[in-house]
Motif scaffolding. Structure first.
Motif, short mmCIF file in Angstrom:
data_model
loop_
_atom_site.label_atom_id
_atom_site.label_comp_id
_atom_site.label_asym_id
_atom_site.label_seq_id
_atom_site.Cartn_x
_atom_site.Cartn_y
_atom_site.Cartn_z
N SER A 38 0.82 -1.22 0.00
CA SER A 38 0.00 0.00 0.00
C SER A 38 0.85 1.27 0.00
N THR A 39 1.85 1.32 0.88
CA THR A 39 2.65 2.54 0.98
C THR A 39 3.47 2.79 -0.29
N VAL A 40 4.09 1.74 -0.79
CA VAL A 40 4.88 1.88 -2.02
C VAL A 40 3.95 2.02 -3.23
N GLY A 41 2.82 1.29 -3.18
CA GLY A 41 1.87 1.35 -4.29
C GLY A 41 1.34 2.75 -4.53
N ARG A 42 1.08 3.47 -3.47
CA ARG A 42 0.61 4.86 -3.62
C ARG A 42 1.65 5.72 -4.33
N ARG A 43 2.90 5.57 -3.96
CA ARG A 43 3.96 6.34 -4.60
C ARG A 43 4.13 5.94 -6.06
N LEU A 44 4.05 4.66 -6.33
CA LEU A 44 4.17 4.17 -7.70
C LEU A 44 3.04 4.72 -8.58
N ALA A 45 1.83 4.70 -8.05
CA ALA A 45 0.68 5.22 -8.80
C ALA A 45 0.86 6.71 -9.09
N GLN A 46 1.34 7.44 -8.09
CA GLN A 46 1.56 8.88 -8.28
C GLN A 46 2.63 9.11 -9.35
N TYR A 47 3.70 8.34 -9.32
CA TYR A 47 4.78 8.50 -10.29
C TYR A 47 4.28 8.25 -11.71
N HIS A 177 10.71 4.13 0.91
CA HIS A 177 9.65 3.70 -0.01
C HIS A 177 10.02 4.05 -1.44
N GLU A 178 10.68 5.19 -1.61
CA GLU A 178 11.09 5.61 -2.96
C GLU A 178 12.09 4.63 -3.57
N ALA A 179 12.98 4.08 -2.74
CA ALA A 179 13.96 3.12 -3.23
C ALA A 179 13.29 1.83 -3.68
N VAL A 180 12.27 1.39 -2.92
CA VAL A 180 11.53 0.18 -3.31
C VAL A 180 10.73 0.46 -4.58
N MET A 181 10.13 1.65 -4.67
CA MET A 181 9.41 2.03 -5.89
C MET A 181 10.34 1.97 -7.10
N GLU A 182 11.56 2.44 -6.92
CA GLU A 182 12.53 2.42 -8.02
C GLU A 182 12.82 1.00 -8.46
N GLU A 183 12.85 0.07 -7.51
CA GLU A 183 13.04 -1.35 -7.86
C GLU A 183 11.89 -1.85 -8.74
N ILE A 184 10.68 -1.43 -8.40
CA ILE A 184 9.51 -1.85 -9.19
C ILE A 184 9.57 -1.23 -10.59
N LEU A 185 9.92 0.05 -10.67
CA LEU A 185 10.02 0.71 -11.97
C LEU A 185 11.06 0.02 -12.86
N ASN A 186 12.19 -0.34 -12.25
CA ASN A 186 13.23 -1.05 -13.00
C ASN A 186 12.73 -2.40 -13.49
N ALA A 187 11.98 -3.11 -12.61
CA ALA A 187 11.45 -4.41 -12.99
C ALA A 187 10.46 -4.29 -14.13
N LEU A 188 9.62 -3.25 -14.10
CA LEU A 188 8.66 -3.02 -15.18
C LEU A 188 9.37 -2.71 -16.49
N GLU A 189 10.40 -1.88 -16.41
CA GLU A 189 11.15 -1.55 -17.63
C GLU A 189 11.82 -2.78 -18.22
N ASP A 190 12.32 -3.66 -17.35
CA ASP A 190 13.01 -4.86 -17.82
C ASP A 190 12.05 -5.96 -18.25
N GLY A 191 10.87 -6.02 -17.58
CA GLY A 191 10.01 -7.19 -17.74
C GLY A 191 8.79 -7.03 -18.61
N LEU A 192 8.34 -5.81 -18.85
CA LEU A 192 7.15 -5.63 -19.70
C LEU A 192 7.50 -5.96 -21.14
N PRO A 193 6.52 -6.49 -21.89
CA PRO A 193 6.80 -6.79 -23.30
C PRO A 193 7.11 -5.51 -24.08
N PRO A 194 8.03 -5.60 -25.05
CA PRO A 194 8.34 -4.40 -25.83
C PRO A 194 7.16 -3.99 -26.69
N LEU A 195 7.14 -2.74 -27.06
CA LEU A 195 6.09 -2.26 -27.95
C LEU A 195 6.29 -2.86 -29.33
#
Length: 207
Positions: A38-47, A177-195
């Motif tokens: 929840s705490t990290v999720g809120r920051r991720l959503a805002q970003y 929380h920002e550092a954990v959010m950054e981990e999620i952003l990195n994972a999304l960049e690495d793991g989402l299918p390319p356009l």
């Protein structure tokens, strides 16, 4: 262009890249209670300029009861049925950051729904980190036992092999929380299918 302008431009590009690759799917955060969904999720959503939805809050709204009251009055099985229905509805709401309860991903139907309609991120954490966090909120129904730490260890042993089925895994360490959010952003960049590359127009500006 100032340094701040450059930073803002990079953020916009990163945001756009992730959102385009995400498509119409929600980002679904899974993991044991206290891992920071929840705490990290809120920051991720805002970003990412997305809505943040907490599944537990939606369950409480639907039942007009707190989760503790639902457990006390009806038991865990009743709660899990309500949780399954609420999450199935939320998965159809398009791009958002959805924080799920610790037991949600354990349900076969819910897990299948998340795999089909969302992008799941397991926020993995070690026992000492989890216990330091959950002790700050002693009302969690599953920890109302004589030995909460032993109960948590048992839950982790049971659930971690199932959480491993998530699309991505990041470590929720004892950092900001920002550092954990950054981990999620990195994972999304690495793991989402390319356009998919757009095919060039066969004929341009016919004259």
């Amino acid at each position: 262009m100032t340094a701040n302008d450059t930073k803002s431009d990079k953020k916009r590009q990163r945001q756009q890249n992730i959102l385009e690759r995400l498509g119409n799917k929600p980002i679904v955060l899974v993991g044991i209670m206290g891992c920071g969904k929840s705490t990290v999720g809120r920051r991720l959503a805002q970003y990412l300029a997305l809505n943040f939805i907490d599944a537990d809050s939606e369950i409480e709204k639907a039942a007009d009861r707190s989760i503790s009251e639902i457990f006390a009055e009806h038991g865990e099985s009743y709660f899990r049925q309500g949780e399954k229905r609420v999450i199935a509805r939320l998965l159809d709401a398009g791009p958002q950051v959805l924080a799920t309860g610790g037991g949600a991903f354990i349900n076969d139907e819910t897990r299948s729904g998340i795999k089909e309609k969302g992008v799941s991120v397991w926020m993995k954490a070690e026992l000492p980190v989890i216990m330091a966090r959950v002790r700050k909120r002693p009302t969690r129904p599953l920890l109302q036992t004589a030995d909460p730490e032993a109960t948590m260890k048992k839950l982790m042993d049971e659930r971690y092999p199932i959480y491993e089925e998530a699309d991505m895994t990041i470590w929720s360490h004892d950092v900001t929380h920002e550092a954990v959010m950054e981990e999620i952003l990195n994972a999304l960049e690495d793991g989402l299918p390319p356009l998919a590359k757009k095919a060039p127009d066969e004929q341009e500006d016919k004259k």
